[in-house]
Design an enzyme around this catalytic site. Structure first.
Site: not given
Length: 323
Positions: A250, A114, A280
């Site tokens: 993020h 990520c 996500n």
């Protein structure tokens, strides 16, 4: 004279298939309320059968080229952040290079889960500042739907697929923090925490594996480490939270996003939030949010942005840039 890596174009791509929480309710022991309450996610996109990470990245790259008014051979390098490359090798970046018709320069992948796009931005900045490249296409692209265990309700509802791309180009600056472009970077990792988020497959098992996560413990690390790295990047640039126009985080979980903003003393009306629509998307989430934020009219030239992310490794970091 100071060389800065300045944003000249941005774009994104999302697969056509939209998967609302209500659809997951029919296949997973979960509810729309449970997902929204714990993550803020309402829907996500899943890639179609035969649609690979490189395909998503090519579409995002072409959108960024169009936004910048450039063609593929104007680019010197491609850096693709992904944890879900089409193959073990070659890199998905080289597939993008061929897919957009770029016949010069070089291309490579970055794998920091990520945090991958933040790592990719830092690498692109280094290439430009050192004079090795004048224009770098930086992409985050993922097909996390391919590595989800749909019997694990704690993880399968959180992730989605997508891609975002940014073009950075060398421009002269004054050397002051009023310059456009990347002003500072801050990167970290700590392999002692690898079991908090990982995929249980690879060459060690001979399988592609599935994503595994210790959500509660990861949540605790996320807010603390994201706020720390954001402050570190701002300090390096000689700036503070009050100078920030937009945090572009993020997009993992709305509670993490809100908690980090609070620790930075930045109100949520100065945070670009897309997690409700995308879930996500790992390394794709920041460039997706940048592109959507510009399209919404939120992000404008001259705005000061902080991007920050944390992912498996653990790996985390931040970048301060002036749009």
């Amino acid at each position: 004279m100071t060389i800065r890596a300045v944003v000249s174009g941005v774009g994104h791509y999302l697969p056509e298939r939209i998967v609302p929480n209500s659809e997951l309710e029919t296949t997973v022991d979960t509810t729309d309320e449970w997902i929204r309450t714990r993550s803020g996610i309402e829907r996500r996109h899943f890639a179609a059968e035969g649609e690979n990470t490189s395909d998503l990245a090519i579409n995002a790259a072409n959108a960024a080229l169009k936004d910048a008014g450039l063609v593929a051979n104007d680019i010197d390098a491609i850096i693709l952040a992904t944890s879900t490359a089409d193959f073990t090798f070659p890199s998905a970046a080289t597939m993008v290079q061929a897919g957009i018709g770029m016949t010069r320069g070089f291309a490579f992948d970055v794998q920091a889960v990520c945090a991958g796009f933040v790592y990719a931005l830092a690498n692109a900045n280094a290439l430009i500042v050192s004079g090795q490249a004048k224009r770098v296409l930086v992409i985050g692209a993922e097909t996390f739907s391919r590595i989800l265990d749909f019997s694990d309700r704690a993880t399968c509802v959180l992730f989605g697929d997508g891609a975002g791309a940014l073009i950075l180009e060398a421009q002269e600056g004054s050397g002051e923090n009023t310059d456009r472009g990347i002003l500072s970077c801050d990167l970290h990792s700590d392999g002692r925490f690898k079991d908090l988020l990982y995929v249980d497959g690879g060459t060690s098992t001979g399988t592609s594996g599935h994503l595994r996560m210790q959500g509660r413990e990861l949540f605790r690390h996320a807010i603390e480490k994201l706020a720390e790295t954001a402050h570190a990047s701002l300090d390096k640039a000689g700036l503070a939270g009050d100078d920030v126009d937009w945090i572009v985080p993020h997009q993992a979980n709305i509670r993490i996003i809100a908690g980090t903003a609070k620790k930075m003393n930045v109100s949520m009306d100065r945070v670009v939030v897309t997690v409700q629509d995308h879930g996500n998307t790992s390394a794709a989430s920041i460039p997706l949010a940048l592109s959507v934020g510009k399209a919404r009219g939120q992000i404008k030239q001259g705005d000061l942005l902080v991007t920050e992310a944390i992912g498996g490794g653990l790996a985390w970091g931040s970048v301060v840039l002036r749009w």
